[in-house]
Design a protein around this motif. Sequence first.
Motif, PDB file in Angstrom:
ATOM      1  N   THR A  47       1.017  -1.078  -0.058  1.00  0.00           N
ATOM      2  CA  THR A  47      -0.055  -0.103   0.063  1.00  0.00           C
ATOM      3  C   THR A  47       0.723   1.255   0.127  1.00  0.00           C
ATOM      4  O   THR A  47       2.101   1.271   0.571  1.00  0.00           O
ATOM      5  CB  THR A  47      -1.059   0.134   1.212  1.00  0.00           C
ATOM      6  N   PHE A  48       0.220   2.270  -0.575  1.00  0.00           N
ATOM      7  CA  PHE A  48       1.080   3.685  -0.355  1.00  0.00           C
ATOM      8  C   PHE A  48      -0.005   4.607  -0.378  1.00  0.00           C
ATOM      9  O   PHE A  48      -1.263   4.646  -0.952  1.00  0.00           O
ATOM     10  CB  PHE A  48       2.111   3.727  -1.592  1.00  0.00           C
ATOM     11  N   ASP A  49       0.349   5.753   0.136  1.00  0.00           N
ATOM     12  CA  ASP A  49      -0.537   6.993   0.180  1.00  0.00           C
ATOM     13  C   ASP A  49      -0.092   8.207  -0.591  1.00  0.00           C
ATOM     14  O   ASP A  49       1.228   8.144  -0.527  1.00  0.00           O
ATOM     15  CB  ASP A  49      -0.672   7.507   1.745  1.00  0.00           C
ATOM     16  N   ALA A  50      -0.666   8.499  -1.370  1.00  0.00           N
ATOM     17  CA  ALA A  50      -0.391   9.551  -2.299  1.00  0.00           C
ATOM     18  C   ALA A  50      -1.327  10.614  -2.735  1.00  0.00           C
ATOM     19  O   ALA A  50      -2.562  10.278  -2.699  1.00  0.00           O
ATOM     20  CB  ALA A  50       0.231   9.228  -3.631  1.00  0.00           C
ATOM     21  N   ALA A  51      -0.970  11.844  -3.294  1.00  0.00           N
ATOM     22  CA  ALA A  51      -2.197  12.898  -3.855  1.00  0.00           C
ATOM     23  C   ALA A  51      -1.789  12.655  -5.157  1.00  0.00           C
ATOM     24  O   ALA A  51      -0.791  12.569  -5.776  1.00  0.00           O
ATOM     25  CB  ALA A  51      -1.804  14.188  -2.989  1.00  0.00           C
ATOM     26  N   HIS A  52      -2.874  13.166  -5.988  1.00  0.00           N
ATOM     27  CA  HIS A  52      -2.948  13.690  -7.362  1.00  0.00           C
ATOM     28  C   HIS A  52      -4.104  14.393  -7.854  1.00  0.00           C
ATOM     29  O   HIS A  52      -4.775  14.781  -7.009  1.00  0.00           O
ATOM     30  CB  HIS A  52      -2.824  12.407  -8.235  1.00  0.00           C
ATOM     31  N   HIS A  53      -4.083  14.603  -9.040  1.00  0.00           N
ATOM     32  CA  HIS A  53      -5.308  15.479  -9.556  1.00  0.00           C
ATOM     33  C   HIS A  53      -5.343  15.088 -11.138  1.00  0.00           C
ATOM     34  O   HIS A  53      -4.226  14.766 -11.789  1.00  0.00           O
ATOM     35  CB  HIS A  53      -5.328  16.892  -9.370  1.00  0.00           C
ATOM     36  N   LEU A  54      -6.522  15.020 -11.680  1.00  0.00           N
ATOM     37  CA  LEU A  54      -6.404  14.664 -13.075  1.00  0.00           C
ATOM     38  C   LEU A  54      -6.837  15.988 -13.850  1.00  0.00           C
ATOM     39  O   LEU A  54      -7.527  16.714 -13.587  1.00  0.00           O
ATOM     40  CB  LEU A  54      -7.597  13.783 -13.279  1.00  0.00           C
ATOM     41  N   HIS A  55      -6.082  15.789 -15.073  1.00  0.00           N
ATOM     42  CA  HIS A  55      -6.220  16.934 -16.092  1.00  0.00           C
ATOM     43  C   HIS A  55      -7.232  16.474 -16.985  1.00  0.00           C
ATOM     44  O   HIS A  55      -7.586  15.428 -17.185  1.00  0.00           O
ATOM     45  CB  HIS A  55      -5.011  17.082 -17.110  1.00  0.00           C
ATOM     46  N   ASP A  56      -7.848  17.648 -17.906  1.00  0.00           N
ATOM     47  CA  ASP A  56      -8.978  17.373 -18.869  1.00  0.00           C
ATOM     48  C   ASP A  56      -9.948  16.435 -18.441  1.00  0.00           C
ATOM     49  O   ASP A  56     -10.557  15.469 -18.935  1.00  0.00           O
ATOM     50  CB  ASP A  56      -8.227  16.786 -20.167  1.00  0.00           C
ATOM     51  N   LEU A  83       5.756  11.183 -11.153  1.00  0.00           N
ATOM     52  CA  LEU A  83       5.942  10.033 -12.013  1.00  0.00           C
ATOM     53  C   LEU A  83       6.001  10.877 -13.416  1.00  0.00           C
ATOM     54  O   LEU A  83       6.322  11.966 -13.589  1.00  0.00           O
ATOM     55  CB  LEU A  83       4.362   9.479 -12.074  1.00  0.00           C
ATOM     56  N   PRO A  84       6.402  10.065 -14.556  1.00  0.00           N
ATOM     57  CA  PRO A  84       6.785  10.583 -15.828  1.00  0.00           C
ATOM     58  C   PRO A  84       5.641  11.627 -16.163  1.00  0.00           C
ATOM     59  O   PRO A  84       4.349  11.290 -15.654  1.00  0.00           O
ATOM     60  CB  PRO A  84       6.863   9.422 -16.816  1.00  0.00           C
ATOM     61  N   LEU A  85       5.683  12.263 -17.121  1.00  0.00           N
ATOM     62  CA  LEU A  85       4.462  13.046 -17.622  1.00  0.00           C
ATOM     63  C   LEU A  85       3.552  12.395 -18.161  1.00  0.00           C
ATOM     64  O   LEU A  85       3.576  11.705 -19.087  1.00  0.00           O
ATOM     65  CB  LEU A  85       5.217  14.442 -18.661  1.00  0.00           C
ATOM     66  N   MET A  86       2.348  12.533 -17.331  1.00  0.00           N
ATOM     67  CA  MET A  86       1.120  11.495 -17.807  1.00  0.00           C
ATOM     68  C   MET A  86      -0.095  12.201 -17.076  1.00  0.00           C
ATOM     69  O   MET A  86       0.113  12.828 -16.022  1.00  0.00           O
ATOM     70  CB  MET A  86       1.400  10.171 -17.490  1.00  0.00           C
ATOM     71  N   ASN A  87      -1.101  11.859 -17.359  1.00  0.00           N
ATOM     72  CA  ASN A  87      -2.288  12.240 -16.504  1.00  0.00           C
ATOM     73  C   ASN A  87      -2.273  10.920 -15.360  1.00  0.00           C
ATOM     74  O   ASN A  87      -2.178   9.775 -15.928  1.00  0.00           O
ATOM     75  CB  ASN A  87      -3.682  12.084 -17.186  1.00  0.00           C
ATOM     76  N   THR A  88      -2.392  11.301 -14.129  1.00  0.00           N
ATOM     77  CA  THR A  88      -2.046  10.316 -13.244  1.00  0.00           C
ATOM     78  C   THR A  88      -3.524   9.572 -12.827  1.00  0.00           C
ATOM     79  O   THR A  88      -3.705   9.443 -11.628  1.00  0.00           O
ATOM     80  CB  THR A  88      -1.580  11.122 -11.838  1.00  0.00           C
ATOM     81  N   THR A  89      -3.990   8.861 -13.720  1.00  0.00           N
ATOM     82  CA  THR A  89      -5.107   8.104 -13.687  1.00  0.00           C
ATOM     83  C   THR A  89      -4.556   6.469 -13.211  1.00  0.00           C
ATOM     84  O   THR A  89      -3.370   6.239 -13.587  1.00  0.00           O
ATOM     85  CB  THR A  89      -5.840   7.603 -14.936  1.00  0.00           C
ATOM     86  N   ALA A  90      -5.530   5.918 -12.648  1.00  0.00           N
ATOM     87  CA  ALA A  90      -5.099   4.489 -12.103  1.00  0.00           C
ATOM     88  C   ALA A  90      -4.548   3.610 -13.336  1.00  0.00           C
ATOM     89  O   ALA A  90      -3.779   2.850 -13.425  1.00  0.00           O
ATOM     90  CB  ALA A  90      -6.250   3.825 -11.482  1.00  0.00           C
ATOM     91  N   GLU A  91      -5.158   3.961 -14.607  1.00  0.00           N
ATOM     92  CA  GLU A  91      -4.733   3.185 -15.965  1.00  0.00           C
ATOM     93  C   GLU A  91      -3.397   3.436 -16.378  1.00  0.00           C
ATOM     94  O   GLU A  91      -2.741   2.575 -16.776  1.00  0.00           O
ATOM     95  CB  GLU A  91      -5.879   3.559 -16.927  1.00  0.00           C
ATOM     96  N   ASN A  92      -3.031   4.750 -16.110  1.00  0.00           N
ATOM     97  CA  ASN A  92      -1.492   5.051 -16.259  1.00  0.00           C
ATOM     98  C   ASN A  92      -0.639   4.571 -15.330  1.00  0.00           C
ATOM     99  O   ASN A  92       0.518   3.871 -15.510  1.00  0.00           O
ATOM    100  CB  ASN A  92      -1.522   6.685 -16.543  1.00  0.00           C
ATOM    101  N   ILE A  93      -0.766   4.766 -14.202  1.00  0.00           N
ATOM    102  CA  ILE A  93      -0.028   4.397 -13.004  1.00  0.00           C
ATOM    103  C   ILE A  93       0.177   2.935 -12.876  1.00  0.00           C
ATOM    104  O   ILE A  93       1.325   2.211 -12.771  1.00  0.00           O
ATOM    105  CB  ILE A  93      -0.627   4.875 -11.653  1.00  0.00           C
ATOM    106  N   VAL A  94      -0.648   2.215 -13.333  1.00  0.00           N
ATOM    107  CA  VAL A  94      -0.417   0.702 -13.055  1.00  0.00           C
ATOM    108  C   VAL A  94       0.292   0.187 -14.218  1.00  0.00           C
ATOM    109  O   VAL A  94       1.082  -0.725 -14.011  1.00  0.00           O
ATOM    110  CB  VAL A  94      -1.900  -0.318 -13.316  1.00  0.00           C
ATOM    111  N   VAL A  95       0.384   0.722 -15.417  1.00  0.00           N
ATOM    112  CA  VAL A  95       1.271   0.363 -16.447  1.00  0.00           C
ATOM    113  C   VAL A  95       2.821   0.721 -15.860  1.00  0.00           C
ATOM    114  O   VAL A  95       3.715   0.014 -16.269  1.00  0.00           O
ATOM    115  CB  VAL A  95       0.869   1.015 -17.859  1.00  0.00           C
ATOM    116  N   TRP A  96       2.904   1.987 -15.604  1.00  0.00           N
ATOM    117  CA  TRP A  96       4.097   2.257 -15.011  1.00  0.00           C
ATOM    118  C   TRP A  96       4.597   1.368 -13.925  1.00  0.00           C
ATOM    119  O   TRP A  96       5.779   1.044 -14.077  1.00  0.00           O
ATOM    120  CB  TRP A  96       3.988   3.749 -14.346  1.00  0.00           C
ATOM    121  N   ILE A  97       3.817   1.139 -12.852  1.00  0.00           N
ATOM    122  CA  ILE A  97       4.402   0.245 -11.876  1.00  0.00           C
ATOM    123  C   ILE A  97       4.463  -1.291 -12.572  1.00  0.00           C
ATOM    124  O   ILE A  97       5.617  -1.627 -12.257  1.00  0.00           O
ATOM    125  CB  ILE A  97       3.390  -0.014 -10.838  1.00  0.00           C
TER     126      ILE A  97
END
Length: 156
Positions: free
Chosen positions: A36-45, A101-115
Amino acid sequence: MYGFKIVDKLQKIEQDIHRNQLNYHQRRVLVSKEFTFDAAHHLHDYEGKCKNLHGHTYKVIFGISGYNDSRGLMIDFGDIKEIWKNEIDIHLDHRYLNETLPLMNTTAENIVVWIYEKMADALQNLDYKGARVEFVRLYETPTSYAEARLEWMDCE
Protein backbone atom coordinates in the motif's frame (compact mmCIF):
# COMPACT_ATOMS: atom_id res chain seq x y z
CA MET A 1 -8.70 -32.32 22.08
CA TYR A 2 -7.50 -31.61 18.57
CA GLY A 3 -4.59 -33.99 18.56
CA PHE A 4 -1.99 -31.22 18.54
CA LYS A 5 1.49 -32.68 18.60
CA ILE A 6 4.77 -30.97 19.21
CA VAL A 7 7.39 -31.90 16.63
CA ASP A 8 9.71 -34.57 17.98
CA LYS A 9 12.61 -33.74 15.73
CA LEU A 10 13.18 -31.06 13.08
CA GLN A 11 14.13 -32.34 9.65
CA LYS A 12 17.79 -31.87 8.81
CA ILE A 13 19.11 -31.39 5.31
CA GLU A 14 21.08 -34.38 3.95
CA GLN A 15 20.01 -36.41 6.96
CA ASP A 16 16.22 -36.54 6.73
CA ILE A 17 15.75 -34.87 3.33
CA HIS A 18 18.24 -34.62 0.48
CA ARG A 19 18.87 -31.48 -1.57
CA ASN A 20 17.56 -33.14 -4.72
CA GLN A 21 14.20 -33.59 -2.95
CA LEU A 22 13.66 -29.92 -2.06
CA ASN A 23 11.98 -28.95 -5.33
CA TYR A 24 8.79 -30.96 -5.81
CA HIS A 25 8.02 -30.02 -9.43
CA GLN A 26 9.15 -28.30 -12.66
CA ARG A 27 5.97 -26.32 -13.35
CA ARG A 28 5.49 -22.56 -13.64
CA VAL A 29 3.98 -21.09 -10.47
CA LEU A 30 2.68 -17.65 -9.53
CA VAL A 31 3.36 -15.82 -6.29
CA SER A 32 1.62 -12.67 -5.20
CA LYS A 33 2.60 -9.80 -2.93
CA GLU A 34 0.62 -6.74 -1.85
CA PHE A 35 1.72 -3.25 -0.89
CA THR A 36 0.00 0.00 0.00
CA PHE A 37 0.99 3.62 -0.40
CA ASP A 38 -0.59 7.00 0.24
CA ALA A 39 -0.35 9.67 -2.43
CA ALA A 40 -1.97 12.81 -3.78
CA HIS A 41 -2.80 13.63 -7.38
CA HIS A 42 -5.29 15.38 -9.60
CA LEU A 43 -6.53 14.66 -13.09
CA HIS A 44 -6.20 16.89 -16.15
CA ASP A 45 -8.90 17.34 -18.79
CA TYR A 46 -11.48 15.80 -16.46
CA GLU A 47 -14.75 17.26 -15.21
CA GLY A 48 -15.44 15.76 -11.84
CA LYS A 49 -14.22 15.80 -8.26
CA CYS A 50 -10.88 14.25 -9.23
CA LYS A 51 -9.83 17.35 -11.14
CA ASN A 52 -9.08 18.82 -7.70
CA LEU A 53 -6.04 17.86 -5.67
CA HIS A 54 -6.94 14.85 -3.50
CA GLY A 55 -5.39 11.71 -2.07
CA HIS A 56 -5.84 7.96 -1.89
CA THR A 57 -4.54 5.02 0.02
CA TYR A 58 -3.63 2.83 -2.94
CA LYS A 59 -3.15 -0.94 -2.83
CA VAL A 60 -0.92 -2.72 -5.35
CA ILE A 61 -1.04 -6.47 -5.96
CA PHE A 62 1.70 -8.14 -8.00
CA GLY A 63 1.40 -11.56 -9.63
CA ILE A 64 4.85 -12.84 -10.58
CA SER A 65 5.44 -16.23 -12.16
CA GLY A 66 8.44 -18.40 -12.90
CA TYR A 67 10.05 -21.74 -12.18
CA ASN A 68 11.35 -23.02 -8.89
CA ASP A 69 15.03 -23.26 -8.20
CA SER A 70 16.62 -26.36 -6.65
CA ARG A 71 15.35 -25.27 -3.21
CA GLY A 72 11.73 -25.12 -4.37
CA LEU A 73 11.61 -21.30 -4.42
CA MET A 74 10.40 -19.36 -7.43
CA ILE A 75 11.33 -15.94 -6.02
CA ASP A 76 12.11 -14.66 -2.58
CA PHE A 77 9.27 -12.49 -1.25
CA GLY A 78 11.98 -10.32 0.30
CA ASP A 79 13.36 -9.58 -3.17
CA ILE A 80 9.93 -8.43 -4.35
CA LYS A 81 9.76 -6.19 -1.29
CA GLU A 82 13.22 -4.74 -2.01
CA ILE A 83 12.26 -3.95 -5.61
CA TRP A 84 9.07 -2.31 -4.39
CA LYS A 85 10.89 -0.26 -1.78
CA ASN A 86 13.92 0.79 -3.83
CA GLU A 87 12.55 1.09 -7.38
CA ILE A 88 8.85 1.88 -7.15
CA ASP A 89 7.56 3.05 -3.77
CA ILE A 90 10.13 5.86 -3.55
CA HIS A 91 8.24 7.56 -6.39
CA LEU A 92 4.78 6.96 -4.91
CA ASP A 93 4.42 6.94 -1.14
CA HIS A 94 3.45 10.29 0.38
CA ARG A 95 4.17 11.99 -2.94
CA TYR A 96 2.35 14.26 -5.33
CA LEU A 97 2.13 11.85 -8.25
CA ASN A 98 1.77 14.56 -10.88
CA GLU A 99 5.26 15.66 -9.89
CA THR A 100 7.10 12.39 -9.26
CA LEU A 101 5.84 10.19 -12.12
CA PRO A 102 6.71 10.69 -15.79
CA LEU A 103 4.55 13.27 -17.55
CA MET A 104 1.12 11.65 -17.77
CA ASN A 105 -2.39 12.09 -16.53
CA THR A 106 -2.16 10.29 -13.17
CA THR A 107 -5.10 7.97 -13.74
CA ALA A 108 -5.08 4.49 -12.23
CA GLU A 109 -4.87 3.17 -15.81
CA ASN A 110 -1.62 5.05 -16.47
CA ILE A 111 -0.07 4.46 -13.06
CA VAL A 112 -0.64 0.67 -13.15
CA VAL A 113 1.24 0.35 -16.45
CA TRP A 114 4.13 2.42 -15.06
CA ILE A 115 4.29 0.15 -11.99
CA TYR A 116 4.16 -2.94 -14.22
CA GLU A 117 7.06 -1.66 -16.33
CA LYS A 118 9.18 -0.80 -13.27
CA MET A 119 8.72 -4.28 -11.76
CA ALA A 120 9.31 -6.03 -15.10
CA ASP A 121 12.55 -4.09 -15.64
CA ALA A 122 13.76 -4.86 -12.11
CA LEU A 123 13.05 -8.60 -12.44
CA GLN A 124 15.36 -8.76 -15.46
CA ASN A 125 18.26 -7.90 -13.15
CA LEU A 126 17.61 -10.85 -10.83
CA ASP A 127 18.68 -14.43 -11.39
CA TYR A 128 15.29 -16.12 -11.14
CA LYS A 129 14.37 -18.77 -13.67
CA GLY A 130 11.76 -17.40 -16.07
CA ALA A 131 10.49 -14.76 -13.60
CA ARG A 132 8.00 -12.39 -15.20
CA VAL A 133 5.20 -10.08 -14.15
CA GLU A 134 1.87 -11.71 -14.97
CA PHE A 135 -0.26 -8.87 -13.63
CA VAL A 136 -0.32 -5.76 -11.51
CA ARG A 137 -3.57 -4.63 -9.93
CA LEU A 138 -3.79 -1.09 -8.56
CA TYR A 139 -6.66 -0.28 -6.23
CA GLU A 140 -7.40 3.43 -6.07
CA THR A 141 -10.25 2.81 -3.64
CA PRO A 142 -11.33 -0.42 -1.92
CA THR A 143 -13.80 -1.09 -4.76
CA SER A 144 -12.07 0.41 -7.83
CA TYR A 145 -8.94 -0.84 -9.54
CA ALA A 146 -7.02 -0.86 -12.80
CA GLU A 147 -4.98 -3.82 -13.98
CA ALA A 148 -2.10 -4.44 -16.37
CA ARG A 149 -1.47 -8.00 -17.58
CA LEU A 150 1.43 -9.64 -19.37
CA GLU A 151 -0.66 -10.62 -22.39
CA TRP A 152 -1.71 -7.00 -22.84
CA MET A 153 1.78 -5.58 -22.40
CA ASP A 154 3.45 -7.95 -24.85
CA CYS A 155 0.93 -7.72 -27.68
CA GLU A 156 1.06 -3.96 -28.13
